[in-house]
Design a protein around this motif. Structure first.
Motif, short mmCIF file in Angstrom:
data_model
loop_
_atom_site.label_atom_id
_atom_site.label_comp_id
_atom_site.label_asym_id
_atom_site.label_seq_id
_atom_site.Cartn_x
_atom_site.Cartn_y
_atom_site.Cartn_z
N MET A 55 0.83 -1.21 0.00
CA MET A 55 0.00 0.00 0.00
C MET A 55 0.87 1.25 0.00
N THR A 56 0.37 2.30 -0.62
CA THR A 56 1.09 3.57 -0.63
C THR A 56 0.88 4.29 0.69
N ASN A 57 1.72 5.28 0.96
CA ASN A 57 1.55 6.08 2.17
C ASN A 57 0.19 6.79 2.17
N THR A 58 -0.23 7.25 1.01
CA THR A 58 -1.53 7.93 0.91
C THR A 58 -2.65 6.99 1.34
N GLN A 59 -2.60 5.77 0.91
CA GLN A 59 -3.63 4.79 1.28
C GLN A 59 -3.57 4.46 2.77
N LEU A 60 -2.35 4.33 3.29
CA LEU A 60 -2.20 4.02 4.71
C LEU A 60 -2.68 5.17 5.59
N ILE A 61 -2.38 6.40 5.19
CA ILE A 61 -2.84 7.58 5.95
C ILE A 61 -4.36 7.67 5.90
N SER A 62 -4.95 7.31 4.76
CA SER A 62 -6.41 7.34 4.62
C SER A 62 -7.05 6.35 5.60
N ILE A 63 -6.47 5.17 5.72
CA ILE A 63 -6.99 4.18 6.67
C ILE A 63 -6.85 4.71 8.10
N PHE A 64 -5.71 5.33 8.38
CA PHE A 64 -5.48 5.90 9.71
C PHE A 64 -6.52 6.97 10.02
N GLU A 65 -6.76 7.89 9.08
CA GLU A 65 -7.72 8.97 9.27
C GLU A 65 -9.11 8.45 9.62
N LYS A 66 -9.53 7.41 8.92
CA LYS A 66 -10.88 6.87 9.12
C LYS A 66 -11.00 6.09 10.42
N SER A 67 -9.92 5.45 10.83
CA SER A 67 -9.99 4.55 11.99
C SER A 67 -9.69 5.21 13.32
N VAL A 68 -8.81 6.22 13.31
CA VAL A 68 -8.32 6.76 14.58
C VAL A 68 -9.40 7.47 15.38
N VAL A 69 -10.46 7.91 14.72
CA VAL A 69 -11.56 8.60 15.42
C VAL A 69 -12.67 7.64 15.84
N LYS A 70 -12.52 6.37 15.49
CA LYS A 70 -13.54 5.37 15.82
C LYS A 70 -13.02 4.44 16.92
N ALA A 71 -13.94 3.66 17.50
CA ALA A 71 -13.55 2.67 18.50
C ALA A 71 -12.60 1.67 17.87
N PRO A 72 -11.60 1.19 18.59
CA PRO A 72 -11.35 1.40 20.03
C PRO A 72 -10.47 2.61 20.34
N PHE A 73 -10.13 3.42 19.33
CA PHE A 73 -9.20 4.53 19.54
C PHE A 73 -9.91 5.80 20.02
N ASN A 74 -10.98 6.17 19.32
CA ASN A 74 -11.85 7.27 19.75
C ASN A 74 -11.14 8.60 19.99
N ASN A 75 -10.21 8.94 19.11
CA ASN A 75 -9.57 10.25 19.20
C ASN A 75 -10.47 11.32 18.58
N SER A 76 -10.29 12.56 19.01
CA SER A 76 -11.08 13.66 18.46
C SER A 76 -10.55 14.04 17.09
N ASP A 77 -11.35 14.80 16.34
CA ASP A 77 -10.92 15.29 15.03
C ASP A 77 -9.70 16.18 15.17
N LYS A 78 -9.64 16.96 16.25
CA LYS A 78 -8.49 17.84 16.49
C LYS A 78 -7.22 17.02 16.70
N THR A 136 0.45 5.83 17.78
CA THR A 136 -0.95 5.64 17.41
C THR A 136 -1.08 5.22 15.96
N LEU A 137 -0.28 5.81 15.08
CA LEU A 137 -0.29 5.44 13.66
C LEU A 137 -0.10 3.94 13.50
N TYR A 138 0.92 3.40 14.14
CA TYR A 138 1.21 1.98 13.96
C TYR A 138 0.22 1.08 14.70
N LYS A 139 -0.31 1.54 15.81
CA LYS A 139 -1.34 0.76 16.49
C LYS A 139 -2.58 0.63 15.60
N VAL A 140 -2.95 1.75 14.96
CA VAL A 140 -4.14 1.74 14.09
C VAL A 140 -3.90 0.83 12.88
N LEU A 141 -2.74 0.96 12.26
CA LEU A 141 -2.46 0.17 11.06
C LEU A 141 -2.30 -1.32 11.41
#
Length: 201
Positions: A1-24, A76-81
């Motif tokens: 996967m490209t970095n762009t694709q990996l960052i996209s997955i991170f963006e979508k997942s990091v604000v959802k359970a079990p991570f639940n980070n804020s948009d900020k 957090t990036l690597y935990k999410v991925l």
């Protein structure tokens, strides 16, 4: 996967359970990740090593608390991925956060210093911003994202409800007479066409 694709997955997942980070927090993390990738010439996130990250930290001059913030973004990036099973390694496991961070004591401005700061402001906009910051206790980001609507719709006690706060919790800010007077003087020459209260010249 490209970095762009990996960052996209991170963006979508990091604000959802079990991570639940804020948009900020998500926005801040992506910014810090961007700094690392730029330093590494966009090396694949899947190939980054702990040595790469240590080299990045060695190359910049930051406080211990800022180091912890950056490292939190990378961990957090690597935990999410890893959680999403798109990569199978985590180069941050051996990296340690700084314990017992010592914060530099902040010395408040004296009344004379505050008066001089306002007196020698270059224009009414800057004078209004400084007066607002000094009298309200707002953070700079909170002040600069105030809208004209926020100001005009303050309640009868001259309270404004801030929504764009550091911890994403609404809080009320009181505007005293000195602050209102400074803003009113500024509004007489304020440029139109933007809902932000403080518009760049």
């Amino acid at each position: 996967m490209t970095n762009t694709q990996l960052i996209s997955i991170f963006e979508k997942s990091v604000v959802k359970a079990p991570f639940n980070n804020s948009d900020k927090t998500k926005s801040d993390y992506i910014k810090h990740i961007g700094y690392l990738l730029t330093y590494l010439d966009d090396k694949s996130i899947a190939d980054i090593t702990s040595k790469d990250i240590k080299s990045f930290f060695t190359s910049i001059d930051i406080s211990d608390s800022t180091y912890n913030v950056y490292l939190s973004a990378y961990k957090t990036l690597y935990k999410v991925l890893n959680y999403n099973e798109v990569i199978d390694h985590n180069p941050t496991l051996s990296l340690m956060t700084v314990r017992n961070v010592k914060h530099k004591e902040k010395t408040p401005l004296t009344m004379v210093e505050q008066e001089m700061l306002i007196k020698y402001s270059k224009n009414n906009r800057d004078k209004a911003i400084l007066t607002t910051l000094l009298n309200s206790g707002m953070r700079i980001n909170e002040c600069l994202t105030l809208t004209l609507s926020d100001y005009m719709n303050r309640d009868e006690d001259n309270m404004i409800t801030l929504t764009n706060t550091k911890r994403d919790h609404d809080r009320n800010i009181f505007l005293n007479v000195e602050t209102i007077n400074a803003i009113e003087v500024y509004l007489e020459s304020r440029k139109d066409g933007c809902d932000l209260l403080f518009v760049s010249d």
